[in-house]
Design a protein around this motif. Structure first.
Motif, mmCIF file in Angstrom:
data_model
loop_
_atom_site.group_PDB
_atom_site.id
_atom_site.type_symbol
_atom_site.label_atom_id
_atom_site.label_comp_id
_atom_site.label_asym_id
_atom_site.label_seq_id
_atom_site.Cartn_x
_atom_site.Cartn_y
_atom_site.Cartn_z
ATOM 1 N N GLY A 267 0.785 -1.219 0.000
ATOM 2 C CA GLY A 267 0.000 0.000 0.000
ATOM 3 C C GLY A 267 0.816 1.267 0.000
ATOM 4 O O GLY A 267 0.276 2.352 0.249
ATOM 5 N N MET A 269 1.785 3.620 -1.914
ATOM 6 C CA MET A 269 1.613 4.326 -3.175
ATOM 7 C C MET A 269 2.497 5.568 -3.243
ATOM 8 O O MET A 269 3.069 5.889 -4.311
ATOM 9 C CB MET A 269 0.144 4.723 -3.382
ATOM 10 C CG MET A 269 -0.120 5.500 -4.659
ATOM 11 S SD MET A 269 0.382 4.619 -6.157
ATOM 12 C CE MET A 269 -0.945 3.402 -6.257
ATOM 13 N N TRP A 323 -5.199 -0.782 -5.869
ATOM 14 C CA TRP A 323 -5.082 0.311 -4.895
ATOM 15 C C TRP A 323 -6.183 1.333 -5.108
ATOM 16 O O TRP A 323 -6.822 1.776 -4.157
ATOM 17 C CB TRP A 323 -3.710 0.967 -5.045
ATOM 18 C CG TRP A 323 -3.386 1.961 -3.970
ATOM 19 C CD1 TRP A 323 -2.738 1.743 -2.806
ATOM 20 C CD2 TRP A 323 -3.716 3.361 -3.984
ATOM 21 N NE1 TRP A 323 -2.632 2.897 -2.081
ATOM 22 C CE2 TRP A 323 -3.223 3.911 -2.781
ATOM 23 C CE3 TRP A 323 -4.371 4.188 -4.885
ATOM 24 C CZ2 TRP A 323 -3.364 5.250 -2.460
ATOM 25 C CZ3 TRP A 323 -4.521 5.533 -4.572
ATOM 26 C CH2 TRP A 323 -4.019 6.053 -3.367
ATOM 27 N N GLN A 327 -9.196 2.080 -2.487
ATOM 28 C CA GLN A 327 -9.320 3.442 -1.956
ATOM 29 C C GLN A 327 -10.738 3.956 -2.170
ATOM 30 O O GLN A 327 -11.326 4.587 -1.286
ATOM 31 C CB GLN A 327 -8.308 4.360 -2.634
ATOM 32 C CG GLN A 327 -8.297 5.772 -2.035
ATOM 33 C CD GLN A 327 -7.435 6.720 -2.844
ATOM 34 O OE1 GLN A 327 -7.567 6.786 -4.066
ATOM 35 N NE2 GLN A 327 -6.557 7.452 -2.158
ATOM 36 N N VAL A 333 -5.633 0.652 2.475
ATOM 37 C CA VAL A 333 -4.739 0.242 1.398
ATOM 38 C C VAL A 333 -3.373 -0.217 1.915
ATOM 39 O O VAL A 333 -2.536 -0.655 1.130
ATOM 40 C CB VAL A 333 -4.549 1.390 0.388
ATOM 41 C CG1 VAL A 333 -5.856 1.714 -0.298
ATOM 42 C CG2 VAL A 333 -3.970 2.626 1.073
ATOM 43 N N PHE A 338 -5.750 -5.422 1.684
ATOM 44 C CA PHE A 338 -5.184 -4.957 0.424
ATOM 45 C C PHE A 338 -4.223 -5.990 -0.153
ATOM 46 O O PHE A 338 -4.279 -6.313 -1.343
ATOM 47 C CB PHE A 338 -4.460 -3.634 0.653
ATOM 48 C CG PHE A 338 -3.746 -3.119 -0.572
ATOM 49 C CD1 PHE A 338 -4.442 -2.428 -1.549
ATOM 50 C CD2 PHE A 338 -2.394 -3.329 -0.741
ATOM 51 C CE1 PHE A 338 -3.783 -1.955 -2.681
ATOM 52 C CE2 PHE A 338 -1.739 -2.866 -1.869
ATOM 53 C CZ PHE A 338 -2.434 -2.168 -2.838
#
Length: 380
Positions: A267, A269, A323, A327, A333, A338
């Motif tokens: 997660g 990102m 993701w 979200q 996430v 996830f």
């Protein structure tokens, strides 16, 4: 003790018992012990000899007691009660006996280890034979130097479980890791753990000596380094200086596709965005727009510009889509849900990649819980 009396004069015996000179008594004690140890003894002679040894063990002079300990340190003539008396003595007397005497039981040696003296633990660890129960206690309770000595002793009977304890306790010690790695026989489970911890030279030895395929060695080493990096990222989740962190990763040549895919699976990102920006030489805001472009081209363009492996793009595509979907659903996430959805997506979508590439990917993700692994196997 006819043969004994033929080799020692009455004058020698008187000097041993009555001389006030410590050096003289020590010399006679050494001569007596050496003679007794070399000659054949019947039961009666042995009993008489051991009485003399008891007399020496009680001598007020440390030099005399040391002469006894050094000369008969490996002799089966030394009775257990006298050996135990000597290990209660000063180190100069005790250490030769601890290191070599066959008189001790496993319980005696374990007692010495648990008394806590580092030099005595080392003496036990270096013995010509270290029984399994003693080795197990040393592995769990010994100081680092004693455990290193134990690991380097190929005559020590160390169980697989005890070797695991050694790695658990001292896996960050290069000396201990090397000592374990150079043992003549190693269980595969221990070899695999060491590959991730060892220096390049020791890793090469493991690959050569223990028939571990080089690609397996590289895989385990890379996995350990990447996992450690992701752990650092998890700890730095609240950091506001992620760009600087990414620059540091690149300087250490750690900013690769495998690491970023594992980070995305956790997660992370923001890390993925900053990493693409760094690798592609693009401002973060532009990288963000391309990663989250609703069309099919933005992510592919920034991914290619970053120089990441083409064969893994579809896996990254699935990760970004997952993701985004989670979200939108308000999911966590960064949590296990996830990660599980990531794994399911990889297997259900069948990204346009070879099966071996999917295996490559799966091996580099953090290992899922057992039930997740079974799900993946059944789904495959």
């Amino acid at each position: 003790m006819t043969a004994y009396r033929a080799r020692l004069t009455e004058s020698d015996i008187r000097r041993l018992i009555k001389s006030d000179a410590e050096d003289e008594r020590a010399a006679v004690a050494h001569k007596l012990c050496r003679s007794i140890d070399r000659m054949p003894l019947d039961d009666a002679d042995r009993a008489a000899a051991q009485k003399i040894l008891a007399l020496m063990a009680a001598d007020a002079a440390e030099l005399v007691r040391r002469a006894l300990a050094v000369t008969l340190k490996a002799s089966d003539l030394m009775p257990r009660d006298i050996a135990r008396r000597l290990i209660a003595d000063a180190d100069s007397v005790a250490l030769p006996i601890i290191a070599s005497s066959p008189a001790f039981t496993d319980e005696d040696l374990i007692e010495i280890v648990r008394a806590g003296s580092a030099v005595r633990q080392n003496a036990v660890a270096a013995r010509p034979n270290v029984p399994r129960d003693v080795a197990t206690v040393l592995a769990a309770e010994g100081c680092e130097s004693a455990v290193r000595t134990l690991a380097a002793n190929d005559n020590a009977d160390i169980s697989e479980a005890a070797l695991g304890v050694v790695v658990d306790r001292f896996g960050q010690s290069a000396e201990v890791v090397a000592a374990v790695a150079y043992r003549q026989i190693l269980p595969l489970s221990i070899t695999e753990r060491l590959v991730a911890l060892a220096s390049d030279a020791v890793r090469e030895h493991l690959v050569t000596r223990h028939a571990l395929a080089p690609e397996v060695a590289i895989q385990f080493a890379d996995f350990a380094r990447e996992r450690a990096t992701i752990d650092l990222i998890d700890q730095a989740r609240v950091s506001n200086d992620l760009p600087a962190f990414v620059v540091g990763l690149r300087a250490r040549k750690a900013l690769n596709g495998s690491l970023l895919l594992r980070a995305l699976a956790r997660g992370q990102m923001a890390l993925f965005e900053h990493a693409l920006a760094e690798l592609a030489g693009t401002p973060h805001h532009r990288a963000w727009l391309m990663v989250h472009d609703a069309g099919p081209l933005g992510l592919k363009a920034i991914y290619d510009r970053a120089g990441l492996p083409p064969r893994l793009f579809q896996a990254f595509r699935a990760g970004v889509d997952t993701w985004r979907a989670l979200q939108a659903e308000g999911g966590d996430v960064g949590g296990d849900v996830f990660r599980q959805r990531m794994l399911e997506r990889f297997l259900s979508q069948r990204p346009n990649a070879a099966r071996e590439d999917l295996n490559y990917l799966m091996e580099r993700l953090d290992r899922a819980p057992k039930d997740e692994g079974e799900t993946a196997i059944h789904a495959a």
